[in-house]
Motif scaffolding. Structure first.
Motif, short mmCIF file in Angstrom:
data_model
loop_
_atom_site.label_atom_id
_atom_site.label_comp_id
_atom_site.label_asym_id
_atom_site.label_seq_id
_atom_site.Cartn_x
_atom_site.Cartn_y
_atom_site.Cartn_z
N LEU A 42 -3.63 5.37 -6.26
CA LEU A 42 -4.92 6.01 -5.99
C LEU A 42 -4.84 7.53 -6.13
O LEU A 42 -5.83 8.16 -6.50
CB LEU A 42 -5.40 5.62 -4.59
CG LEU A 42 -5.74 4.14 -4.41
CD1 LEU A 42 -6.25 3.87 -3.01
CD2 LEU A 42 -6.76 3.68 -5.45
N LYS B 137 0.83 -1.20 0.00
CA LYS B 137 0.00 0.00 0.00
C LYS B 137 0.87 1.26 0.00
O LYS B 137 0.59 2.23 -0.71
CB LYS B 137 -0.94 0.00 1.21
CG LYS B 137 -1.99 -1.11 1.17
CD LYS B 137 -2.87 -1.07 2.38
CE LYS B 137 -3.79 0.12 2.39
NZ LYS B 137 -4.79 0.05 1.31
N GLY C 209 -10.66 0.73 -3.34
CA GLY C 209 -10.15 2.10 -3.20
C GLY C 209 -10.34 2.91 -4.47
O GLY C 209 -10.71 4.09 -4.42
#
Length: 270
Positions: free
Chosen positions: A106, A98, A162
């Motif tokens: 993202l 992440k 996400g």
């Protein structure tokens, strides 16, 4: 390594007064830590992020959609970062992926869809948007959601969630899109029966935890409730007037026909 560890720990414990359990790492643990700090956190990490984001952007814009071969490449890249996180951070292996890839990805997704939403807002400001254009924008948001799901669901479910969240928030919740969509809903209920399919799609897009309820489903429900209340009051008034015209006691209106007299089908559920 065990011999060196004993010397290393003993040195810090006796000569520097440091408790071995507080901040003193074994030599075997220092190797991946230094490698991560010197390599992944610097130029190579940035290069990997840019390359990864570029590949994803190309897949997103491909009219044919992502091919199984490309998705397999993405899946293997993500899996390799998760596996590497297992080595570097055994207690939080996914956190490494992440931090190194997903968070940066993202951000790129957000910039991409904010750009799309901004282009639509510019058209609104220029007076170039009519009801049909708003309906097409709603359908476009759904296509964007489906595009992100098509890329990420086969690769990594957490990233898919996400990315879809970013699409909804950037294209539905921001201003002036919220006001535009609510105005469209009001018009669709009152005047445009042919827009009910788009209105239903808008309802499904907003009925989601990704969007602030005050700018999403609650706002839309208030419009629905207000419309039903208005239609009901109008039908009651009409029934009373018909009763007075017949010089008879007003009859209670047939509630099953109230929505049928409006643009909504009788079985439409808000």
């Amino acid at each position: 390594l065990a011999y060196l560890d004993r010397l290393w720990i003993t040195k810090h414990h006796h000569k520097k007064g440091i408790d071995p359990s507080q901040g003193v790492m074994f030599i075997a643990e220092l190797v991946p830590l230094i490698w991560r700090q010197r390599v992944l956190r610097r130029e190579i990490s940035a290069l990997l992020q840019r390359a990864f984001n570029a590949v994803v952007a190309d897949l997103r814009e491909d009219p044919a959609g992502p091919s199984p071969e490309h998705l397999e490449v993405l899946r293997r890249v993500v899996a390799s970062f998760v596996d590497l996180g297992t080595t570097l951070e055994p207690l939080h292996p996914v956190g490494f992926y992440k931090e190194q890839l997903e968070d940066h990805l993202l951000k790129e997704v957000y910039v991409h869809y904010v750009g799309k939403a901004g282009a639509f807002a510019a058209q609104v400001s220029a007076g170039q948007v009519d009801e049909a254009a708003v309906a097409e924008y709603i359908r476009g948001v759904q296509r964007c959601v489906q595009a992100e799901e098509a890329i990420w669901e086969p690769v990594y479910a957490s990233t898919s969630r996400g990315a879809v969240r970013v699409v909804r928030k950037s294209m539905l919740e921001s201003e002036p899109h919220h006001q535009i969509l609510m105005a469209f809903a009001q018009a669709a209920l009152a005047f445009r029966a042919e827009r009910l399919a788009d209105l239903e799609l808008l309802y499904r897009l907003l009925d989601n935890e990704d969007v602030d309820p005050s700018k999403g489903i609650e706002a839309l429900r208030n419009i629905f409730f207000g419309f039903v209340k208005e239609v009901g009051a109008r039908e009651v008034k009409r029934a009373n007037e018909e009763g007075r015209n017949r010089q008879a006691s007003p009859q209670r209106p047939d509630m099953s026909h109230m929505l049928a007299r409006s643009s909504l089908p009788a079985d439409y559920v808000c």
